[in-house]
Write a protein that holds these residues in place. Structure first.
Motif, PDB file in Angstrom:
ATOM      1  N   THR A 252      -5.305   0.736 -27.218  1.00  0.00           N
ATOM      2  CA  THR A 252      -5.539   2.065 -27.783  1.00  0.00           C
ATOM      3  C   THR A 252      -4.575   3.076 -27.171  1.00  0.00           C
ATOM      4  O   THR A 252      -3.536   3.378 -27.754  1.00  0.00           O
ATOM      5  N   ARG A 253      -4.894   3.577 -25.991  1.00  0.00           N
ATOM      6  CA  ARG A 253      -4.098   4.658 -25.405  1.00  0.00           C
ATOM      7  C   ARG A 253      -2.659   4.236 -25.120  1.00  0.00           C
ATOM      8  O   ARG A 253      -1.714   4.978 -25.407  1.00  0.00           O
ATOM      9  N   LEU A 254      -2.479   3.039 -24.540  1.00  0.00           N
ATOM     10  CA  LEU A 254      -1.119   2.576 -24.253  1.00  0.00           C
ATOM     11  C   LEU A 254      -0.336   2.371 -25.545  1.00  0.00           C
ATOM     12  O   LEU A 254       0.802   2.836 -25.681  1.00  0.00           O
ATOM     13  N   ARG A 255      -0.929   1.678 -26.490  1.00  0.00           N
ATOM     14  CA  ARG A 255      -0.270   1.404 -27.773  1.00  0.00           C
ATOM     15  C   ARG A 255       0.143   2.690 -28.472  1.00  0.00           C
ATOM     16  O   ARG A 255       1.280   2.817 -28.965  1.00  0.00           O
ATOM     17  N   GLU A 256      -0.764   3.660 -28.501  1.00  0.00           N
ATOM     18  CA  GLU A 256      -0.481   4.921 -29.180  1.00  0.00           C
ATOM     19  C   GLU A 256       0.684   5.657 -28.532  1.00  0.00           C
ATOM     20  O   GLU A 256       1.564   6.194 -29.230  1.00  0.00           O
ATOM     21  N   LEU A 257       0.709   5.694 -27.206  1.00  0.00           N
ATOM     22  CA  LEU A 257       1.775   6.408 -26.507  1.00  0.00           C
ATOM     23  C   LEU A 257       3.123   5.715 -26.709  1.00  0.00           C
ATOM     24  O   LEU A 257       4.141   6.372 -26.943  1.00  0.00           O
ATOM     25  N   VAL A 258       3.134   4.387 -26.615  1.00  0.00           N
ATOM     26  CA  VAL A 258       4.390   3.651 -26.806  1.00  0.00           C
ATOM     27  C   VAL A 258       4.948   3.900 -28.207  1.00  0.00           C
ATOM     28  O   VAL A 258       6.147   4.156 -28.377  1.00  0.00           O
ATOM     29  N   HIS A 259       4.100   3.856 -29.221  1.00  0.00           N
ATOM     30  CA  HIS A 259       4.583   4.077 -30.584  1.00  0.00           C
ATOM     31  C   HIS A 259       5.043   5.517 -30.789  1.00  0.00           C
ATOM     32  O   HIS A 259       6.014   5.769 -31.525  1.00  0.00           O
TER      33      HIS A 259
ATOM     34  N   ALA B  78       8.410   5.643 -29.023  1.00  0.00           N
ATOM     35  CA  ALA B  78       9.362   4.833 -29.781  1.00  0.00           C
ATOM     36  C   ALA B  78       9.872   5.621 -30.982  1.00  0.00           C
ATOM     37  O   ALA B  78      11.051   5.518 -31.358  1.00  0.00           O
ATOM     38  N   GLY B  79       8.994   6.425 -31.566  1.00  0.00           N
ATOM     39  CA  GLY B  79       9.421   7.265 -32.675  1.00  0.00           C
ATOM     40  C   GLY B  79      10.467   8.281 -32.251  1.00  0.00           C
ATOM     41  O   GLY B  79      11.415   8.565 -33.008  1.00  0.00           O
ATOM     42  N   VAL B  80      10.312   8.816 -31.049  1.00  0.00           N
ATOM     43  CA  VAL B  80      11.299   9.765 -30.521  1.00  0.00           C
ATOM     44  C   VAL B  80      12.642   9.070 -30.334  1.00  0.00           C
ATOM     45  O   VAL B  80      13.694   9.587 -30.748  1.00  0.00           O
ATOM     46  N   ILE B  81      12.630   7.891 -29.722  1.00  0.00           N
ATOM     47  CA  ILE B  81      13.874   7.146 -29.492  1.00  0.00           C
ATOM     48  C   ILE B  81      14.508   6.743 -30.818  1.00  0.00           C
ATOM     49  O   ILE B  81      15.740   6.813 -30.984  1.00  0.00           O
ATOM     50  N   ARG B  82      13.689   6.349 -31.784  1.00  0.00           N
ATOM     51  CA  ARG B  82      14.198   5.955 -33.100  1.00  0.00           C
ATOM     52  C   ARG B  82      14.924   7.123 -33.768  1.00  0.00           C
ATOM     53  O   ARG B  82      15.968   6.954 -34.415  1.00  0.00           O
TER      54      ARG B  82
ATOM     55  N   ALA C 120      22.923   4.616 -28.942  1.00  0.00           N
ATOM     56  CA  ALA C 120      23.410   3.441 -29.662  1.00  0.00           C
ATOM     57  C   ALA C 120      22.232   2.775 -30.372  1.00  0.00           C
ATOM     58  O   ALA C 120      21.073   2.934 -29.954  1.00  0.00           O
ATOM     59  N   PRO C 121      22.500   2.042 -31.447  1.00  0.00           N
ATOM     60  CA  PRO C 121      21.412   1.345 -32.141  1.00  0.00           C
ATOM     61  C   PRO C 121      20.663   0.417 -31.187  1.00  0.00           C
ATOM     62  O   PRO C 121      21.247  -0.442 -30.545  1.00  0.00           O
ATOM     63  N   VAL C 122      19.374   0.618 -31.071  1.00  0.00           N
ATOM     64  CA  VAL C 122      18.551  -0.164 -30.151  1.00  0.00           C
ATOM     65  C   VAL C 122      17.125  -0.159 -30.676  1.00  0.00           C
ATOM     66  O   VAL C 122      16.679   0.826 -31.284  1.00  0.00           O
ATOM     67  N   ASP C 123      16.409  -1.258 -30.459  1.00  0.00           N
ATOM     68  CA  ASP C 123      14.996  -1.295 -30.828  1.00  0.00           C
ATOM     69  C   ASP C 123      14.223  -0.493 -29.777  1.00  0.00           C
ATOM     70  O   ASP C 123      14.230  -0.851 -28.597  1.00  0.00           O
ATOM     71  N   PRO C 124      13.561   0.591 -30.170  1.00  0.00           N
ATOM     72  CA  PRO C 124      12.949   1.477 -29.174  1.00  0.00           C
ATOM     73  C   PRO C 124      11.810   0.839 -28.380  1.00  0.00           C
ATOM     74  O   PRO C 124      11.680   1.094 -27.173  1.00  0.00           O
ATOM     75  N   VAL C 125      10.987   0.019 -29.017  1.00  0.00           N
ATOM     76  CA  VAL C 125       9.879  -0.604 -28.299  1.00  0.00           C
ATOM     77  C   VAL C 125      10.408  -1.588 -27.267  1.00  0.00           C
ATOM     78  O   VAL C 125       9.952  -1.619 -26.116  1.00  0.00           O
ATOM     79  N   HIS C 126      11.404  -2.378 -27.648  1.00  0.00           N
ATOM     80  CA  HIS C 126      11.961  -3.344 -26.695  1.00  0.00           C
ATOM     81  C   HIS C 126      12.726  -2.642 -25.578  1.00  0.00           C
ATOM     82  O   HIS C 126      12.793  -3.164 -24.457  1.00  0.00           O
ATOM     83  N   LEU C 127      13.283  -1.472 -25.864  1.00  0.00           N
ATOM     84  CA  LEU C 127      13.921  -0.693 -24.799  1.00  0.00           C
ATOM     85  C   LEU C 127      12.870  -0.276 -23.765  1.00  0.00           C
ATOM     86  O   LEU C 127      13.097  -0.391 -22.547  1.00  0.00           O
ATOM     87  N   ILE C 128      11.721   0.189 -24.227  1.00  0.00           N
ATOM     88  CA  ILE C 128      10.644   0.565 -23.311  1.00  0.00           C
ATOM     89  C   ILE C 128      10.182  -0.645 -22.510  1.00  0.00           C
ATOM     90  O   ILE C 128       9.990  -0.569 -21.289  1.00  0.00           O
TER      91      ILE C 128
END
Length: 219
Positions: free
Chosen positions: A138-145, A148-152, A161-169
């Motif tokens: 819940t809380r962790l998942r929501e914050l990561v997403h 990730a939206g900010v990085i995207r 540079a093009p990077v998958d934001p979740v995998h970067l985290i």
């Protein structure tokens, strides 16, 4: 010396605002419990050990937490709250490289200062997260997403540079927490170098260079 408890009316049971001494005592218990759980694990730890470490009687400790499980969960949630604060603080309006530099630096500093907390959390996750699985989903998942939206967006604006934001985290977590979770392995490889002045600074510079150079926008 045992800290004295004020107001035996059940401050946490009825959700009233704790007094200063009650808040202090709770922090003392959590710090003591972290040390005990980090050494003995959940199964091998006892409330008596935690009370002794906190220099508090068992009845006094049980005023704040009714069961060992409650203490364990509180320690883990306290740890996660501390760790997630720097991620939550990433500013969408800031410079991407500087925001990520600050985040990585803070994570490395936290791993260096509180390695027991990192290892305890790692053990909980390796066990399947039986106590804090709901927190992670819940809380962790929501914050990561959210972040990730900010990085995207930064990537879409060519600010990274093009990077998958979740995998970067995930990569940042792995790189920073490795120095706490695998301290024995690091010392086996590097020996006394680990304890020399400047080692933490060199570590931070190496991790920052590898990660940040990999995500800087390509010209």
């Amino acid at each position: 010396m045992e800290a004295k408890v004020e107001d035996r009316g059940g401050i946490f049971a009825n959700h009233r605002q704790p007094t200063r001494i009650q808040a202090v005592n709770r922090e003392i218990i959590l710090e003591a419990a972290l040390e005990v759980f980090a050494i003995h694990g959940f199964r091998g730890s006892t409330v008596d050990q935690i009370a002794a470490k906190a220099e508090m009687s068992k009845p006094n400790l049980l005023y704040y937490f009714r069961r060992k499980q409650d203490i364990y969960r509180a320690v883990l949630e306290h740890t996660l709250a501390d760790w997630l604060a720097p991620l939550a603080a990433i500013d969408p309006a800031g410079d991407p490289i500087e925001e990520l530099r600050r985040y990585i630096t803070l994570k490395l500093d936290m791993s260096a200062k509180r390695p027991a907390a990192s290892r305890l959390f790692a053990n909980e996750v390796l066990a399947g997260a039986p106590v804090i699985g709901d927190f992670l989903e819940t809380r962790l998942r929501e914050l990561v997403h959210e972040k990730a939206g900010v990085i995207r967006r930064w990537v879409s604006e060519s600010r990274l540079a093009p990077v998958d934001p979740v995998h970067l985290i995930f990569m940042i977590w792995a790189a920073t927490q490795h120095y706490a979770d695998f301290d024995v392995q690091i010392r086996a490889v590097l020996g006394s170098q680990v304890d020399k002045p400047g080692f933490r600074e060199q570590t931070a510079q190496a991790v920052l260079s590898i990660v940040l150079n990999g995500i800087r926008p390509r010209m």
